[in-house]
Each structure stands twice: as structure tokens, then as C-alpha cells.
Scaffold this active site. Structure first.
Site, PDB file in Angstrom:
ATOM      1  N   TYR A  71       0.835  -1.207   0.000  1.00  0.00           N
ATOM      2  CA  TYR A  71       0.000   0.000   0.000  1.00  0.00           C
ATOM      3  C   TYR A  71       0.876   1.267   0.000  1.00  0.00           C
ATOM      4  CZ  TYR A  71      -4.465  -2.272  -0.014  1.00  0.00           C
ATOM      5  OH  TYR A  71      -5.569  -2.994  -0.439  1.00  0.00           O
ATOM      6  N   ARG A  74       1.607   1.794  -3.554  1.00  0.00           N
ATOM      7  CA  ARG A  74       0.457   2.427  -4.248  1.00  0.00           C
ATOM      8  C   ARG A  74       0.282   3.874  -3.807  1.00  0.00           C
ATOM      9  NH1 ARG A  74      -4.571  -1.221  -3.613  1.00  0.00           N
ATOM     10  NH2 ARG A  74      -5.499   0.341  -5.009  1.00  0.00           N
ATOM     11  N   ASN A 107     -13.123   3.972  -5.858  1.00  0.00           N
ATOM     12  CA  ASN A 107     -11.701   4.317  -5.834  1.00  0.00           C
ATOM     13  C   ASN A 107     -11.289   4.825  -4.453  1.00  0.00           C
ATOM     14  OD1 ASN A 107     -11.851   3.684  -8.516  1.00  0.00           O
ATOM     15  ND2 ASN A 107     -11.971   5.809  -9.208  1.00  0.00           N
ATOM     16  N   HIS A 124     -15.112   2.131  -0.788  1.00  0.00           N
ATOM     17  CA  HIS A 124     -14.048   1.209  -0.382  1.00  0.00           C
ATOM     18  C   HIS A 124     -12.960   1.880   0.435  1.00  0.00           C
ATOM     19  CE1 HIS A 124     -15.239  -1.496  -4.018  1.00  0.00           C
ATOM     20  NE2 HIS A 124     -16.055  -1.656  -2.996  1.00  0.00           N
ATOM     21  N   SER A 203     -15.510  -2.220 -14.107  1.00  0.00           N
ATOM     22  CA  SER A 203     -15.796  -3.524 -14.742  1.00  0.00           C
ATOM     23  C   SER A 203     -17.066  -4.122 -14.146  1.00  0.00           C
ATOM     24  CB  SER A 203     -14.620  -4.482 -14.505  1.00  0.00           C
ATOM     25  OG  SER A 203     -14.425  -4.654 -13.096  1.00  0.00           O
ATOM     26  N   ALA A 245     -12.832   7.846 -20.432  1.00  0.00           N
ATOM     27  CA  ALA A 245     -13.661   8.769 -19.648  1.00  0.00           C
ATOM     28  C   ALA A 245     -13.149  10.197 -19.758  1.00  0.00           C
ATOM     29  CB  ALA A 245     -13.664   8.323 -18.185  1.00  0.00           C
TER      30      ALA A 245
END
Ligand code: BV8
Ligand code: ZN
Length: 262
Positions: A71, A74, A107, A124, A203, A245
Site C-alpha cells: 500500500y 500504491r 476508488n 471502499h 468492470s 472517460a
């Protein structure tokens, strides 16, 4: 840009006049900000990393250091990222529905809020918040502590909860963990009441988030999908526009703004 089901000239003005609008986004909205998605072939996180080891409580219990460091990896990518034209177009879309607009995101990168979106529901969680794995207390880490050399040296990875000494974890929802009750309840409520539901860059593979477009459609909302590939939503969306997008949303919102002025 391929259009599977274009928004026709009759429907677009109607879409602009509805009283309430909900948008649901996934990792595809942040792709043009340089943040990897999860399931895109080759580049997706789950094609390079092991979901069970890195995004489940079991994986954290088995190896807290490995998950914490993934993490941190990320966070470093996301810290360098900025909102892209898709995020800013959604801020303008919110302005077209002053009474009732909600942006529900899967996200965890915080880019919708950075771009200026107000009514955001983070289903989330958020990668820049931390909490204790044992007692769930929120844990504030000084900016430099999380990945600091000092910490690395002390082998205190992940950091410890000041309250109970448990391992600190990112405040995100892992697989097999329940979503924050208030977030999912609000999301279902707004999805079942809105008259326009946009689903962008997801998705639609992860539940319970993936059920929201169905909830909206069943309740009579006009369902608009924007994605680079067809998804399970495509079968029942009123309109589907295939493409990026960051390219589609600014053009679509610009056309909607013209109708809203008239
Ligand atoms: C739970 C962590 C219960 C944070 C994530 C019902 C049926 C089947 C399975 C289940 C079910 N109910 C529950 C489950 C199990 C599981 C699940 O859904 N499994 C699936 C995979 C089969 N769900 C759960 O475990 C959930 N918890 O249900 O708990 C419970 C109740 C009580 C007590 C105990 C337990 C928890 C789910 C949350 C998991 N956490 N992430 C993090 O590290 O990020 S999921 C992960 O996937 C992310 O959050 C991500 O947002 C989410 C969804 O992925 P997408 O955002 O859609 O991203 P993806 O890459 O898949 O797709 C991107 C799309 O964008 C693609 O279509 C691509 O074409 C498109 N795209 C790419 N570029 C662009 C673009 N589109 C437009 N423009 C572009 N430029
Ligand atoms: Zn604790």
C-alpha cells in the site's frame, strides 16, 4: 470512440432536466491520471499482484509488512497523480444538479475530492487514511513516518497503534470485509431514488458496488455507461459510450450544459 447506444437528441435534454443524478466510478476514471486499474489485461494490479495476499484481512494477518509495503507502493503512485479531465467533468456535472447529486466511488485515491466534487461517497475507503487492525481506532501518522527511513530501521513496519499496540493498516475495504454500513446504505438509497445514473470506468465485477446500477435501473433511472470496454452493465444500460472517460465526459457534460442553459 465507439458508441454502442448513443444518447439521442430527445433523451439528452430530458437527462439534463431530471431532479436527481448519481454517478458511480471505478478505477477506469483514474486510469488517465496514471493510476493502474485492477483488471485491465497486462497493466491491471490483479494481473501483477496476488489479490488474496494483498487485499484481504487474511493476507494482512499472514504478512502485515508485505501488505503495508504494497500500500506504501500504491500511495507513492497516487501521491504523484492529479485529477484528469474526467474528474473535472464530474465536478461540472454536479453543478448541473444542485438539488440532488451523489458521486459514489469505488476508488480509494481521493482524486474526486481533490478535483472539487462535493457529495462523494467512498465505498471502499481511502488509501491515505489508516486505522488499527486490532481495535479499528483511526490512526494519524505524521506524513513522513509511514515510509520513513527511521521506521524502516526500527523494523516497525507496519507502525503500531498508539492505543492498543496492534498493527496499523490502510483504511480501505478488503475482500471478505463488509463495506462501511452508512456508505452502502446511503448509496443504495440514492441509487434507488435517482432519475439519472452514470456508471463510469468500472468492470462492475465487485459486489455489493456492482449491484448499484441494477438498483437504479430497476427504480426507473436512465442508465448511462461510459467505459473502454463492454461490461455486464452494457446489457441493460439505456446508453453505452465506449471510450476513455477523460475524452468522453468533458464533451458529454459540455453538451448537457448547453441544454441546461436553454
Ligand atoms: C463483502 C480494496 C461481505 C481497496 C477492493 C456477490 C457475488 C459475487 C461475489 C461477491 C458477492 N458479494 C460479495 C462478494 C465477494 C467480493 C466480490 O465482489 N468478489 C468479486 C471479485 C467476485 N466482495 C467483497 O468481498 C466485498 N465485501 O461483500 O463483504 C461481508 C459482509 C459482512 C461480513 C463480512 C463480509 C468487498 C469488496 C471490496 C474489495 N476491495 N479494493 C484497494 O486496495 O483498492 S476491490 C477493487 O475492485 C477496488 O476497490 C476497485 O475499485 C474495485 C472494482 O474494480 P474497478 O474499479 O471496476 O476496476 P477494474 O480494473 O476492475 O475495471 C476498470 C474498468 O475501467 C475496466 O472495465 C476498464 O475497461 C475501464 N477503463 C480503463 N481505463 C479507462 C476505463 N474506462 C474509461 N476510461 C478509461 N480511461
Ligand atoms: Zn488499536
Amino acid at each position: 470512440m465507439a458508441i454502442i447506444k448513443a444518447i439521442d437528441e430527445i433523451s439528452l435534454p430530458r437527462l439534463c432536466k431530471v431532479s436527481s443524478c448519481v454517478v458511480m466510478t471505478g478505477a477506469g476514471v483514474s486510469a488517465e491520471s496514471g493510476i493502474p486499474t485492477f483488471r485491465d489485461a497486462q497493466t491491471g494490479l490483479w494481473s501483477r499482484f496476488n489479490l488474496q495476499e494483498l487485499a484481504t484481512p487474511e493476507g494482512f494477518e499472514a504478512n502485515p509488512r508485505r501488505v503495508w509495503e504494497w500500500y506504501e507502493y500504491r500511495r507513492r503512485i497516487i501521491k504523484k497523480a492529479s485529477p484528469n479531465p474526467a474528474h473535472y467533468a464530474l465536478v461540472r456535472l454536479e453543478g448541473l444538479f444542485p438539488k440532488e447529486f451523489w458521486l459514489i466511488t469505488q476508488n480509494i485515491d481521493g482524486l474526486h475530492a481533490s478535483a472539487g466534487s462535493k457529495n462523494v461517497i467512498e465505498l471502499h475507503g481511502n488509501i491515505f487514511r489508516n486505522k488499527c487492525f486490532r481495535c479499528s481506532a483511526p490512526v494519524e501518522l505524521a506524513e513522513d513516518v509511514a515510509g520513513s527511513a527511521e521506521l524502516q530501521k526500527r523494523e516497525e513496519i507496519p507502525p503500531r497503534c498508539p492505543r492498543c499496540g496492534g498493527n496499523v493498516r490502510p483504511d480501505v475495504v478488503w475482500f471478505n470485509e463488509p463495506l462501511p454500513g452508512e456508505c452502502i446504505d446511503k448509496s443504495i438509497k440514492h441509487s434507488s431514488r435517482c432519475k439519472a445514473f452514470f456508471v463510469v470506468g468500472t468492470s462492475a465485477a465487485v459486489y455489493p458496488a456492482a449491484q448499484l446500477p441494477t438498483v437504479a435501473r430497476r427504480a426507473g433511472a436512465c442508465l448511462v455507461e461510459i467505459n473502454t470496454e463492454p461490461t455486464p452493465v452494457t446489457d441493460y444500460a439505456d446508453f453505452t459510450i465506449l471510450g476513455k472517460a477523460g475524452e468522453i465526459l468533458p464533451k458529454l457534460v459540455e453538451r448537457m450544459e448547453q441544454f441546461s442553459v436553454t
